[in-house]
Design a protein around this motif. Sequence first.
Motif, PDB file in Angstrom:
ATOM      1  N   THR B  30     -21.685  15.177  28.350  1.00 34.61           N
ATOM      2  CA  THR B  30     -21.649  13.818  28.899  1.00 34.61           C
ATOM      3  C   THR B  30     -22.881  13.049  28.410  1.00 34.61           C
ATOM      4  OG1 THR B  30     -20.367  14.525  30.788  1.00 34.61           O
ATOM      5  CG2 THR B  30     -21.584  12.471  31.030  1.00 34.61           C
ATOM      6  N   LEU B  32     -24.410  13.536  25.616  1.00 36.03           N
ATOM      7  CA  LEU B  32     -24.113  13.196  24.209  1.00 36.03           C
ATOM      8  C   LEU B  32     -23.162  12.009  24.125  1.00 36.03           C
ATOM      9  CD1 LEU B  32     -23.426  16.360  22.001  1.00 36.03           C
ATOM     10  CD2 LEU B  32     -24.873  14.405  21.470  1.00 36.03           C
ATOM     11  N   SER B  33     -22.190  11.983  25.032  1.00 42.08           N
ATOM     12  CA  SER B  33     -21.227  10.867  25.046  1.00 42.08           C
ATOM     13  C   SER B  33     -21.939   9.556  25.348  1.00 42.08           C
ATOM     14  CB  SER B  33     -20.140  11.100  26.091  1.00 42.08           C
ATOM     15  OG  SER B  33     -19.412  12.266  25.779  1.00 42.08           O
ATOM     16  N   ALA B  36     -23.791   8.420  22.316  1.00 41.38           N
ATOM     17  CA  ALA B  36     -22.848   7.851  21.333  1.00 41.38           C
ATOM     18  C   ALA B  36     -22.393   6.458  21.776  1.00 41.38           C
ATOM     19  CB  ALA B  36     -21.643   8.775  21.183  1.00 41.38           C
TER      20      ALA B  36
END
Lengths: 267, 65
Positions: B30, B32-33, B36
């Motif tokens: 999450t 990392l999301s 991004a």
Amino acid sequence: MGYGFGDECRRRFYSTVSMENKACILITGASSGMGREMAVRFSAVCRVILNGRDTKRLEETRQLCTNPAEQLIWQYDLAKVEELESSFAAFMSAHQIRISYFVHCAGFMKTYPLKMVTAGLFQDTFNVNVISGALLIKSLMNRKMNDTALKSVVLISSNISNFGAKAFSVYGASKGAVDALMRSLAVELAPRVRVNSVLPGGVRTAMTEHMYQDQELINRMATAYPLGLGRVGDIYEAVNFLLSDKARWVTGQQFIVDGGRTINITG
Amino acid sequence: MKEQLAELLEVDEVKDSDVLKDFECWDSLTILSIIAWASENYGKTLLAKDVNEAKTVGGLLALLQ
């Protein structure tokens, strides 16, 4: 050591006076990182065709090359696969050159977890990593455009190709596709053209720089790589071998260059 | 902005005072999301450390201003 692709090019170079007869090598992704390093090193023995998106950075690469005036720039964004073949044909026609070697270094990598994955991300990644490479090989096999000049191709894959990692689904799928493409073309284009891939481990370049902002990740990597962290030059050496006649009986192979990362199962 | 963040955190809505670590789906993926998402939509380069130190939804959104 005195053998490899360099010597072969050198022989051609020294046996012919005119620049036109020097072997040409096309390198995609030449504006930075791995592609730039390949371009600079191969320019010592070959005429290099530099491809990338950014004219300014391609020009920087050209200036780093041996005999900059001899090296050519084909500025084109490989994500635009629809017009790729016509752009490349126009470039080839304008310069009247024949290309013997091709290294597909251009890479598109976004490490997105599944919940951030979109159709567009798949398309952008596959356009650059897979489709553009295939279309360039197709063009280089065209007799009207390139006679029978093409001898050897190396596609830059990744050691993720045969494995898995969190947030690497799209990039990993594209590199798996690169290797599948490489194997079928190796069979289809034999015996005249050899096609192989090099699978680097984590190498610090512009494409991966964001990952190296994290000191913890660097420390983890240092312990996971039995030979420690690699350099771009390590990848060049493998490409150089595969392109050369020293690898004349090698085609359709994945050459893993990752400091032992993927054979390390230390707990 | 909050709607998109709620989507990433797999809940119907989020409040500024919500603590990031308390979300059921809060894990490294999450984070990392979110990194991004921040890069894609707001042109911000966040590190995992920045996201963790933000502590709350309000703290996280402040990083994107």
